[in-house]
Design an enzyme around this catalytic site. Structure first.
Site, PDB file in Angstrom:
ATOM      1  N   HIS A   1       0.865  -1.197   0.000  1.00  0.00           N
ATOM      2  CA  HIS A   1       0.000   0.000   0.000  1.00  0.00           C
ATOM      3  C   HIS A   1       0.889   1.230   0.000  1.00  0.00           C
ATOM      4  O   HIS A   1       1.424   1.605   1.035  1.00  0.00           O
ATOM      5  CB  HIS A   1      -0.917   0.001   1.225  1.00  0.00           C
ATOM      6  CG  HIS A   1      -1.959   1.078   1.203  1.00  0.00           C
ATOM      7  ND1 HIS A   1      -3.305   0.818   1.338  1.00  0.00           N
ATOM      8  CD2 HIS A   1      -1.844   2.416   1.039  1.00  0.00           C
ATOM      9  CE1 HIS A   1      -3.983   1.957   1.271  1.00  0.00           C
ATOM     10  NE2 HIS A   1      -3.111   2.947   1.097  1.00  0.00           N
TER      11      HIS A   1
ATOM     12  N   HIS B   1       1.673   5.312  -1.626  1.00  0.00           N
ATOM     13  CA  HIS B   1       1.313   6.508  -2.397  1.00  0.00           C
ATOM     14  C   HIS B   1       2.580   7.142  -2.967  1.00  0.00           C
ATOM     15  O   HIS B   1       3.466   7.540  -2.209  1.00  0.00           O
ATOM     16  CB  HIS B   1       0.600   7.533  -1.505  1.00  0.00           C
ATOM     17  CG  HIS B   1      -0.709   7.037  -0.969  1.00  0.00           C
ATOM     18  ND1 HIS B   1      -1.891   7.145  -1.670  1.00  0.00           N
ATOM     19  CD2 HIS B   1      -1.021   6.379   0.172  1.00  0.00           C
ATOM     20  CE1 HIS B   1      -2.880   6.597  -0.965  1.00  0.00           C
ATOM     21  NE2 HIS B   1      -2.376   6.117   0.162  1.00  0.00           N
TER      22      HIS B   1
ATOM     23  N   LYS C   1      -8.996  -0.195  -6.270  1.00  0.00           N
ATOM     24  CA  LYS C   1      -9.062   0.415  -4.942  1.00  0.00           C
ATOM     25  C   LYS C   1     -10.330   1.235  -4.791  1.00  0.00           C
ATOM     26  O   LYS C   1     -10.564   2.172  -5.568  1.00  0.00           O
ATOM     27  CB  LYS C   1      -7.840   1.322  -4.740  1.00  0.00           C
ATOM     28  CG  LYS C   1      -7.839   2.137  -3.443  1.00  0.00           C
ATOM     29  CD  LYS C   1      -7.585   1.280  -2.217  1.00  0.00           C
ATOM     30  CE  LYS C   1      -7.670   2.090  -0.919  1.00  0.00           C
ATOM     31  NZ  LYS C   1      -6.596   3.048  -0.737  1.00  0.00           N
TER      32      LYS C   1
ATOM     33  N   HIS D   1     -10.544   1.262   1.235  1.00  0.00           N
ATOM     34  CA  HIS D   1     -10.319   2.192   2.347  1.00  0.00           C
ATOM     35  C   HIS D   1     -11.589   2.111   3.195  1.00  0.00           C
ATOM     36  O   HIS D   1     -12.600   2.725   2.865  1.00  0.00           O
ATOM     37  CB  HIS D   1     -10.094   3.622   1.841  1.00  0.00           C
ATOM     38  CG  HIS D   1      -9.848   4.603   2.955  1.00  0.00           C
ATOM     39  ND1 HIS D   1      -8.655   5.290   3.097  1.00  0.00           N
ATOM     40  CD2 HIS D   1     -10.625   4.999   3.989  1.00  0.00           C
ATOM     41  CE1 HIS D   1      -8.723   6.057   4.183  1.00  0.00           C
ATOM     42  NE2 HIS D   1      -9.913   5.911   4.725  1.00  0.00           N
TER      43      HIS D   1
ATOM     44  N   HIS E   1      -4.905  -0.825   5.377  1.00  0.00           N
ATOM     45  CA  HIS E   1      -4.436  -0.093   6.570  1.00  0.00           C
ATOM     46  C   HIS E   1      -5.390  -0.185   7.765  1.00  0.00           C
ATOM     47  O   HIS E   1      -5.912   0.815   8.222  1.00  0.00           O
ATOM     48  CB  HIS E   1      -4.141   1.383   6.246  1.00  0.00           C
ATOM     49  CG  HIS E   1      -5.195   2.081   5.437  1.00  0.00           C
ATOM     50  ND1 HIS E   1      -6.507   2.142   5.812  1.00  0.00           N
ATOM     51  CD2 HIS E   1      -5.117   2.763   4.281  1.00  0.00           C
ATOM     52  CE1 HIS E   1      -7.174   2.815   4.915  1.00  0.00           C
ATOM     53  NE2 HIS E   1      -6.353   3.212   3.974  1.00  0.00           N
TER      54      HIS E   1
ATOM     55  N   ASP F   1       1.405   2.561   3.468  1.00  0.00           N
ATOM     56  CA  ASP F   1       0.561   3.753   3.301  1.00  0.00           C
ATOM     57  C   ASP F   1       1.423   5.006   3.362  1.00  0.00           C
ATOM     58  O   ASP F   1       0.937   6.082   3.712  1.00  0.00           O
ATOM     59  CB  ASP F   1      -0.550   3.806   4.358  1.00  0.00           C
ATOM     60  CG  ASP F   1      -1.688   4.742   3.953  1.00  0.00           C
ATOM     61  OD1 ASP F   1      -1.715   5.186   2.790  1.00  0.00           O
ATOM     62  OD2 ASP F   1      -2.540   5.034   4.808  1.00  0.00           O
TER      63      ASP F   1
END
Lengths: 338, 338
Positions: free
Chosen positions: B14, B16, B96, B133, B167, B239
């Site tokens: 995960h 970004h 996602k 999420h 997460h 994350d």
């Protein structure tokens, strides 16, 4: 529904004025709309002797300008002697106890409440109220709830000691308030309005970060109901706590919300919104006058329905402070002060 | 007690990377120590068509430099047609889903999960994993717990749909993980280490503010135990989410913790501290390889006991990002990468 209301002698029973230039900036902002305020003693060094207290009081009186305003002074709790307490009694409204390290400038606070019970005993006998920052060092959302055990213990062991649970933030604290005759409490403006969602639910908002931290929706609900019903042992105490902008908009932000200049108007809006305007006088003054036996200078503050845009910042004396609701427009405003 | 460990093909499930200059700054920081990473699609505009995904992948491959590193691409969930899904299947590791407005750049997300079940059905039939999420719009401390109802519903209604609870931050989520065969989860570094206390218990710390927000001590305990025991359905997903310094040290701070450059060393320290070093390989790679069927490029990352001072900031390409543990010294370091 009333469109205006005249409040007699509004009192702020929990206020931080700091010292020096910050004090000069913020003192008139409270003195304008309040008849009196309880002045917290957590300066650096703390206000823990009479000389320092008297000098601090003089500085506040000089800073307040022409406003009719009584500062109700407090001493920072420590292991005082009987003689010290006897000399202080007539010059203070109470003594403020901080657990060591619980909030801003509380490093000199009490490490173990059990070890200072002889001071509580003397205060009880002399009729000196005890004001408490009631938080343990536990998990941030549990600190007040965990401290309730200490409130119960103190209230029971010293039944004539007047104990104020300062800036309560939980439904549980509201309940404990009713368990013991000698407990009373203050509550801030922000804890009637916000929850942790407003601090950290969207973007992180350092200007709504305070200690105790805002709690859950059901906690806010219980606090708001008690305030709106003018619970006879609940008083308004803003805990208005100015920090320089640089200590708020930074990497490790200090705790405290600055509400002094807008508290009265915002409270009027809040009580009006719930059709409880009639109870605001008790919450904002009468309860405190009765519980502490104070007789504040006459002042009439008239609030009325109407737009009031809160300043985006208060600046002066080399200081910049950001208030709650900065730049927002409220529905109620102060229209007259006599 | 071992003083070193060689990890094979660490995976970050995960991640970004953002885009543009920020992507150019942070991509090599992950590509150096990880063999592969799941790339989140919440750009502006979101990565929700194949053309955009392919172009984004090319930019990532250009930015990674010479490191052996596979970006596992994801599409941003929307109401895809069967044809779109069929074309995407071999180019993505999953899709996602963001509830609209739940976190950074999720405004284009799903407003009502019930209304898109036909997409879940097609994904289930085509074997495309769903990554979620999982937060409602409720009170900040309850959002994940409230969303567990949706996880249960989806897992039950689409038993062959592979669903990753991204997460996770609560003990309850760990429990739900075991209720359904088709649920798996990722957990970040910071949620194994911090609680809300670290974000808002002392000074407010924007660099530890993330979504979902860090929860209670008992939640951290449950997550840490599951990771240390190498729970077979739990994968590491950092994350890691870089924001420009100006968006973190400000008046309304963005959510996200940047951990990419230090995650492997810090995890080694954490697992060593609990005498569970032997389980790190599963948590950091094997579980993910098995659950997603991926075959990452060979890379051996050796960690050993020794001082490693985390950079106070990562700068470059006109960007400045502050990592977790900025300026602190860790007890484990990466000693070799082959």
């Amino acid at each position: 529904m009333a469109d205006s209301l005249t409040l007699r002698a509004p009192l702020d029973m929990h206020l931080h004025l700091r010292d020096g230039e910050m004090m000069e900036l913020v003192t008139p902002l409270t003195a304008e709309t309040f008849s009196g305020a309880v002045i917290m003693p957590n300066l650096v060094p703390p206000v823990d002797n009479l000389k320092r207290l008297q000098e601090y009081r003089e500085r506040i009186l000089a800073a307040k300008g022409d406003h009719k305003f009584d500062p109700y002074m407090t001493l920072f709790f420590r292991d005082y002697t009987e003689q010290e307490l006897a000399e202080a009694r007539d010059q203070i409204i109470g003594i403020k106890l901080y657990p060591a390290g619980a909030t801003t400038n509380s490093e000199a606070g009490v490490k173990a409440i059990d070890s200072v019970e002889h001071v509580f005993k003397m205060m009880e006998e002399m009729g000196i109220p005890l004001m408490v920052h009631g938080e343990t060092h536990g998990f941030v959302m549990d600190r007040e709830r965990e401290f309730l055990t200490s409130y119960r213990h103190l209230a029971e062991k010293f039944p004539k000691l007047q104990i104020t649970m300062e800036h309560i933030t939980t439904a549980d604290a509201v309940s404990v308030l009713d368990e013991f005759e000698n407990l009373r409490a203050t509550v801030t403006l922000q804890h009637l309005i916000i929850t942790l969602d407003d601090v950290a639910g969207g973007l992180l908002n350092p200007h709504l970060f305070c200690k105790p931290i805002a709690k859950r929706p059901e906690d806010r609900e219980a606090l708001l109901n008690a305030a709106l019903e003018a619970h006879p042992k609940l008083m308004f105490g803003s805990d208005s706590a100015p920090h320089p902008r640089s200590k708020k908009e930074c990497c490790g932000c200090a705790a405290g919300v600055f509400t002094a200049p807008l508290a009265v108007a915002r409270l009027a809006q809040l009580f009006d919104q719930h059709s409880k305007l009639d109870n605001l006088q008790a919450f904002l003054s009468d309860n405190a006058q009765r519980l502490y036996g104070v007789n504040p200078p006459a002042k009439e503050v008239t609030v009325e329905r109407g737009a009031f845009t809160v300043a985006s910042a208060y600046e002066g004396h080399g200081q910049t402070v950001i208030p709650m609701h900065a730049g927002e427009t409220l529905d109620w405003k102060i229209s007259q002060i006599d």
